[in-house]
Design a protein around this motif. Structure first.
Motif, PDB file in Angstrom:
ATOM      1  N   ARG B 120      50.915 -99.745  12.431  1.00 17.92           N
ATOM      2  CA  ARG B 120      50.690 -98.788  13.506  1.00 17.92           C
ATOM      3  C   ARG B 120      51.418 -99.280  14.741  1.00 17.92           C
ATOM      4  NH1 ARG B 120      44.642 -98.706  13.819  1.00 17.92           N
ATOM      5  NH2 ARG B 120      45.190 -97.603  15.723  1.00 17.92           N
ATOM      6  N   SER B 122      53.947 -99.310  18.089  1.00 16.28           N
ATOM      7  CA  SER B 122      54.177 -98.463  19.251  1.00 16.28           C
ATOM      8  C   SER B 122      55.614 -97.965  19.183  1.00 16.28           C
ATOM      9  CB  SER B 122      54.001 -99.276  20.530  1.00 16.28           C
ATOM     10  OG  SER B 122      55.044-100.225  20.611  1.00 16.28           O
ATOM     11  N   ASP B 258      49.285-105.827  25.603  1.00 14.78           N
ATOM     12  CA  ASP B 258      49.497-104.904  24.489  1.00 14.78           C
ATOM     13  C   ASP B 258      48.961-105.493  23.185  1.00 14.78           C
ATOM     14  OD1 ASP B 258      50.329-103.061  22.675  1.00 14.78           O
ATOM     15  OD2 ASP B 258      52.414-103.002  23.360  1.00 14.78           O
ATOM     16  N   ASN B 260      49.424-104.699  20.279  1.00 14.77           N
ATOM     17  CA  ASN B 260      50.410-104.782  19.203  1.00 14.77           C
ATOM     18  C   ASN B 260      51.269-106.026  19.273  1.00 14.77           C
ATOM     19  OD1 ASN B 260      49.703-102.504  17.889  1.00 14.77           O
ATOM     20  ND2 ASN B 260      51.636-101.431  18.121  1.00 14.77           N
ATOM     21  N   PRO B 383      59.159 -89.126  19.275  1.00 13.11           N
ATOM     22  CA  PRO B 383      58.412 -89.884  18.263  1.00 13.11           C
ATOM     23  C   PRO B 383      57.267 -89.040  17.685  1.00 13.11           C
ATOM     24  CG  PRO B 383      58.392 -90.995  20.407  1.00 13.11           C
ATOM     25  CD  PRO B 383      59.109 -89.727  20.613  1.00 13.11           C
ATOM     26  N   THR B 384      56.626 -88.264  18.539  1.00 13.08           N
ATOM     27  CA  THR B 384      55.679 -87.261  18.040  1.00 13.08           C
ATOM     28  C   THR B 384      56.029 -85.967  18.774  1.00 13.08           C
ATOM     29  OG1 THR B 384      54.044 -87.820  19.735  1.00 13.08           O
ATOM     30  CG2 THR B 384      53.833 -88.912  17.617  1.00 13.08           C
TER      31      THR B 384
END
Lengths: 507, 393
Positions: B120, B122, B258, B260, B383-384
Motif C-alpha cells: 500500500r 503512497s 510518514d 510508509n 494515481p486515482t
C-alpha cells in the motif's frame, strides 16, 4: 330491463373502456355480479344496495345481474360502484333509459350515497375523450384533475342523488379548470449554497443538460446528498405534456394532492436502499407505478448505491435503456414510463475514505469487491462519474460560492434547445440517448479533437464503451457552450468525467 | 526435456531437507523414484508425508501428469545440477533443488537489482519505484521482484515500459498469478522477461510461501532496493535474507512522520545504504560488471520541488520551479500559460481537481483543459481518478 352504462378501468397509466351491463328481470330475487372481478369489485354489491336504499330508492324483489365487459379482463378497484348503481336504476326503469344512453361515469360509493374519490381519473377522462364521449361524471374531489383534459365536459358529483339529478334534467355546470400556467418556480435549494465542489457541480450541470446519468463518489460528508437535492433546481421548467404525463402517473398512484391540481414541480425521488423491487420499479397485483416512474422527468437519487439489493439494481437495466418498464401479470401486461435521470451516490470503498491513505485502511481486494457490487452493464449506462473530495473547512468558510441555480438553468435550457433542434423527430430526445450507430452522425468532430480522445484513452486506458460515452458528454459540453461543433476544449473537459469501467480501474 | 524425476521430487517432497536426505542415500532423483521399498524404508528421519509420497505416489502416470501440467503452462523445470540453473541461487544457503520457469532467465553476466516495498504505497513511493526501475533498466540492469501489489508490480511494470528485463518470483506455482488483479502484468512479464517459482504449477499462493520466496528474490539479485516499507513489513524479511546472503541493501529515506517510510528509515539506521538517485546504484554495479552496462553521465539530479513558505508564497520563481523536474528532456516551450500555472502547483502528493481550482484561480473549464493537456503530454498523472500528481517517469 337491460341497461348499459360505460365506465373506465385504469390499466397502467392508461385506461380502458368498460361496459357496465345491468339486467333486471323476473325470478328469484338475487344480485349477481360477473366479469372476472377482484374482491373489492364484488363488494360493490353490498355498497350499491345500501347506497341506493339510503338515497331513497327501494329495490323491488327482482333478479339483478351485473356484468362488467369485456369479461376476460380482470377488473379491480372501486370506481364501478357509481355506474353499477345508476345501471340498476336504469334497469328498474326508475331513470329514463334514453337519458342514460352514452352515459359514462366513475366513482366509489359510500354507504350513505356519497361519491368518494378514486385514483387515475385523469387517465379515465383522457380515454373517455379518445372514445368519443361528450361528457363524464367523476367524483367531485377528482373533478379538477379530470377537467384538465380538453374536449370533454367533466361533471363533479358529490352524491348518488346529484348524479341522478344530472340525468333527470337539473342543469349541472361542468367544472372549469384553472388555466395551466407554469408558475415561476421558486428555487428553494440552490447550487449557490454549495461551497467548492467545482468538479461535481459542473458534472451535474452537464448531466442535466444532456440527461446523462451521474455517479457521485466521495467520502461521507462530502456533500453528495446536498448536491443531488439541488439538481431538480437546474432542470428546465416542465412542459405541459411532461406535466400531464406526470400528473397521470401520480394520479394512478393515488398521490395527487387533495386539490387535484397538476404536478408542476420536477420530482426528486430518493428511496431508501432497503426498498423492495416492486416498490422501486412498479408492481403489486394491479400494478401501480414504482419510484422510477414517479421520478419521470425528474431525478431518481439512489444514495448508498452499493447497499441496494443486487436484484434492485439489476432490475434497473432495462428501464435505464428503454425509458419505460414492462410489468407482466397473469391478466395483462402493463407499461409505465420511466424517463428519469439517475443520480447515484456512493463511497469509494467500504470505510468511505479512499484515497486518503491516512484514513482508509481497506485492502485493494476489499475495494474491488465493493465497487464490484455494481455490475458493468449498469455502469455502462452511467455516462458521468466524479470523485468528490472531502469537505475542507477552510473552503466552506471562505464564502466563495460560484453560480446560483438560476444562471446554470439558463445555460441548461439553451443546451436543451440545441438538442431539440438537432434531433427533431428522430425519436431521440437528449444526447445521452444517442445510440452507438448514430454517434458518427451526431458527434462528428475534427481529427485533432479525436486525437485528444485517443490520447486520453491510451494514457488512462479505457475501453470502447467508455470512449463512446465520452463522445456524448463532449457533445453536451459543446451544447452548453452554444457551439455547433465539438471543439478541442470541449473534449478536453469531457475526458475528465471518466465513466467507470471495472476492467480499467487504475487503483 | 528437463529432469522429470527431479521435477517429481520437487513437486511432491516439498521440503529441501527431505529431498536432501533421500538423495544422500540413494544418489539421483531417478534412483529415488525407482528404488525398492526396502531401500527407502531403511532411511532415518523421513517425515510422515515423505513416507506417504514414497509409498503411494511413485507411479509412471503421475510423472506423465506432471509433465503435462508443466507443458500446459508453457514452462520448464530446472534441476539444480543443470547448467542453466542460475548460479546465483547455488550460492544461497538453503537453495531450492529445482525451479519452475516461464519465459527466460537473466543472463549470468547481467547485473540485477531487487526492488521491493509495501503493497500500500503512497504516490511518492510509486513514482520513486518507477523512476528507479526505469533508470536502472535503461542502464542494462535487470529488475527482480515478487509481482505483488504496490511497489513490486509498479517497479516491474516500469521496467517493461523502459524496455528492460524483469524477473518475477512467485509465492505460488507458475501459471497462478498472485494477486489476481496483476494478471495482465503477469502475462507481459512472462513474454518479455521471466517468471520463476520453486512451487509446482498450480500451487496456490499460501501465506507461508512468501517469506520463503523472498530469499530467492534477494538471492538472484546483486543488491536490494527498498522503496517504502512500514514498521512490520514483509519487505523487511526479504532484507534479512539479503543480509544473510551478503547482498547490498539500499533504501530510500522518507519523512519521519510518514508511516510508509518507517521501515526504510529504520534500515538506514541499521546500516543500509541511503540512496536518492538511481545513479548511485548504477555506479556501484558498474564496478562489478565492467562493460556490461550503458550509462551516460549527463543525467540530472532528481527533482526537488519548491515548498511554499508559511505565508503562502513560493520560494522559487515559477519559471525555475518547472525546470527542476528530471525528465525535462521534453521542451517546456510547448506549455501554455495556464498549463504552466497548473504544473507549478503539482506535487507528488495527489491533489483533487477542486484544490487546484482554489489554488490556481482558473475556471473549472480552463483547469480541465490544462490538466488534460498536461496528462497527455506526460507531465502529470492521475494515481486515482480526479486526483493529480506530478509525473517523474
Amino acid at each position: 330491463m337491460f341497461c348499459c352504462i360505460y365506465s373506465f378501468a385504469v390499466h397502467g397509466i392508461e385506461a380502458a373502456k368498460i361496459s357496465v351491463e345491468v339486467d333486471v328481470g323476473n325470478g328469484l330475487p338475487c344480485f349477481d355480479m360477473v366479469g372476472y372481478l377482484a374482491g373489492e369489485v364484488r363488494e360493490a354489491r353490498d355498497r350499491v344496495r345500501v347506497a341506493l336504499k339510503n338515497a331513497g330508492y327501494l329495490l323491488p324483489a327482482k333478479r339483478i345481474t351485473v356484468n362488467l365487459a369485456p369479461a376476460d379482463m380482470r377488473k379491480g378497484g372501486t370506481a364501478f360502484d357509481l355506474p353499477i348503481a345508476m345501471g340498476i336504476l336504469g334497469g328498474l326503469e326508475l331513470l329514463p333509459m334514453d337519458y342514460l344512453k352514452d352515459a359514462c361515469m366513475i366513482g366509489e360509493l359510500a354507504l350513505d350515497g356519497t361519491v368518494r374519490p378514486v385514483p387515475g381519473v385523469l387517465s379515465c377522462v383522457n380515454e373517455a375523450k379518445q372514445q368519443g364521449f361528450k361528457e363524464i361524471l367523476v367524483p367531485m374531489e377528482n373533478a379538477e384533475e379530470g377537467a384538465l383534459i380538453d374536449g370533454i365536459a367533466v361533471y363533479g358529483v358529490r352524491s348518488l342523488t346529484e348524479a341522478v339529478e344530472h340525468y333527470t334534467g337539473t342543469d349541472a355546470v361542468p367544472v372549469k379548470v384553472m388555466s395551466w400556467k407554469p408558475e415561476e418556480q421558486e428555487i428553494t435549494l440552490d447550487f449557490g449554497d454549495i461551497s467548492g465542489q467545482f468538479l461535481a457541480k459542473r458534472a451535474a450541470e452537464i448531466a442535466v443538460a444532456g440527461m446523462h446519468n451521474l455517479l457521485l463518489l466521495g467520502p461521507p460528508g462530502a456533500g453528495k446528498t446536498m448536491l443531488a437535492g439541488r439538481i431538480p433546481g437546474i432542470m428546465p421548467e416542465l412542459s405541459f405534456e411532461e406535466s400531464l404525463e406526470l400528473t397521470k402517473i401520480y394520479s394512478v398512484a393515488g398521490m395527487l394532492g387533495g386539490e387535484g391540481s397538476m404536478v408542476t414541480k420536477r420530482p426528486f425521488r430518493s428511496p431508501h436502499h432497503t426498498i423492495s423491487v416492486p416498490a422501486l420499479v412498479g408492481g403489486g397485483q394491479f400494478p401501480v407505478p414504482g419510484e422510477i416512474s414517479l421520478a419521470t422527468h425528474g431525478v431518481l437519487f439512489l444514495d448508498e448505491f452499493p447497499e441496494f439489493r443486487r436484484s434492485s439494481i439489476e432490475v434497473l437495466r432495462q428501464p435505464l435503456e428503454e425509458k419505460k418498464v414492462h410489468i407482466a401479470r397473469l391478466h395483462g401486461n402493463y407499461v409505465f414510463p420511466a424517463k428519469f435521470m439517475l443520480v447515484a451516490a456512493m463511497n469509494p470503498c467500504p470505510c468511505g475514505y479512499f484515497p486518503d491513505r491516512n484514513r482508509c485502511h481497506c485492502s485493494p481486494d476489499q475495494i474491488r469487491r465493493y465497487m464490484g457490487r455494481i455490475s458493468q452493464p449498469i455502469l455502462d449506462r452511467i455516462d458521468l462519474c466524479v470523485e468528490m473530495p472531502p469537505l475542507q473547512v477552510r473552503e466552506m468558510e471562505s464564502g466563495v460560492h460560484g453560480e446560483n441555480s438560476r444562471e446554470i438553468r439558463r445555460r441548461v435550457e439553451r443546451a436543451r434547445g440545441h438538442q431539440r433542434k438537432r434531433f427533431g423527430d428522430s425519436g431521440i430526445r437528449f444526447n445521452s440517448e444517442i445510440p452507438a450507430s448514430a454517434l458518427k452522425r451526431y458527434c462528428a468532430m475534427a481529427e485533432d479533437v479525436r486525437e485528444i480522445l485517443r490520447k486520453a484513452a491510451d494514457s488512462q486506458g479505457f475501453s470502447a464503451r467508455v470512449y463512446h460515452r465520452i463522445m456524448k458528454v463532449a457533445r453536451t459540453i459543446a451544447d452548453l457552450a452554444d457551439s455547433k461543433e465539438i471543439r478541442k476544449e470541449h473534449m478536453q473537459e469531457a475526458v475528465l468525467y471518466h465513466a467507470l469501467d471495472h476492467k480499467y480501474q487504475n487503483m | 526435456m528437463g529432469n522429470i524425476y527431479g521435477q517429481w521430487m520437487c513437486t511432491h517432497l516439498g521440503s529441501g531437507g527431505q529431498i536432501a536426505k533421500l538423495l544422500r542415500v540413494l544418489g539421483t532423483p531417478e534412483a529415488v523414484f525407482r528404488c525398492s521399498d526396502k531401500q527407502w524404508r531403511s532411511i532415518e528421519g523421513l517425515s510422515e508425508e515423505t513416507r506417504r509420497v514414497m509409498s503411494e505416489l511413485r507411479q509412471e502416470r503421475i510423472l506423465r501428469e506432471e509433465e503435462r501440467k508443466l507443458a500446459r503452462v508453457g514452462g520448464r523445470f530446472l534441476w539444480w545440477e543443470e547448467d542453466s540453473f542460475p548460479k546465483k541461487l547455488r550460492n544461497i544457503g538453503d537453495m531450492p533443488f529445482g525451479i519452475f520457469v516461464q519465459g527466460k532467465l537473466s543472463e549470468e553476466n547481467r547485473p540485477c537489482i531487487a526492488i521491493v516495498g509495501t503493497r500500500r504505497c503512497s504516490n511518492y513511493g510509486a513514482e520513486m519505484a518507477r523512476v528507479f526501475a526505469a533508470e536502472l533498466s535503461r542502464a542494462g540492469v535487470g529488475i527482480i521482484s515478487g509481482l505483488a501489489a504496490g511497489i513490486d508490480s509498479i517497479a516491474q511494470g516500469a521496467c517493461l515500459e523502459a524496455g528492460g528485463y524483469t524477473l518475477g518470483v512467485l509465492g505460488s506455482g507458475i501459471g497462478v498469478p498472485y494477486p489476481k488483479e496483476n494478471w495482465e502484468l503477469y502475462q507481459k512479464v512472462k513474454e518479455c522477461g521471466g517468471i520463476l517459482s520453486e512451487y509446482s504449477p498450480g500451487t496456490a499462493g499460501l501465506r507461508h510461501h512468501f517469506p520463503m520466496r523472498n530469499r530467492l528474490i534477494s538471492g538472484l539479485a546483486d543488491g536490494i532496493l527498498v522503496v517504502e516499507a512500514r514498521a512490520k513489513s514483509g519487505t523487511l524479511i526479504t532484507v534479512d535474507r539479503a543480509l544473510e546472503q551478503g547482498k547490498d541493501v539500499y533504501a530510500l529515506p522518507g519523512r519521519v512522520t510518514d508511516g510508509n517510510s518507517v521501515g526504510c528509515n529504520h534500515l538506514i539506521k541499521q546500516g543500509a545504504r541511503l540512496v536518492t538517485e538511481p545513479k548511485e546504484i548504477i555506479e556501484e554495479l558498474m564496478y562489478r560488471y565492467p562493460g556490461q552496462m550503458y550509462y551516460e553521465e549527463e543525467s540530472e539530479q532528481l527533482a526537488f520541488l519548491p515548498e511554499r513558505n508559511s505565508t503562502g508564497g513560493c520560494n522559487e520563481k515559477m519559471e525555475d520551479s518547472i525546470s527542476l523536474v528530471k525528465n525535462l528532456r521534453k521542451s517546456k516551450l510547448g506549455l501554455a500559460t495556464d498549463e504552466k500555472i497548473v504544473y507549478s502547483l503539482m506535487r507528488l502528493d495527489p491533489k483533487h481537481f477542486d484544490s487546484l481550482v482554489w489554488e490556481s484561480n482558473l475556471s473549472p473549464q480552463a483547469l480541465a483543459v490544462a490538466l488534460t493537456n498536461l496528462e497527455s503530454g506526460g507531465w502529470i498523472r492521475q494515481p486515482t481518478p480526479n486526483y493529480y500528481a506530478v509525473r517523474m517517469e
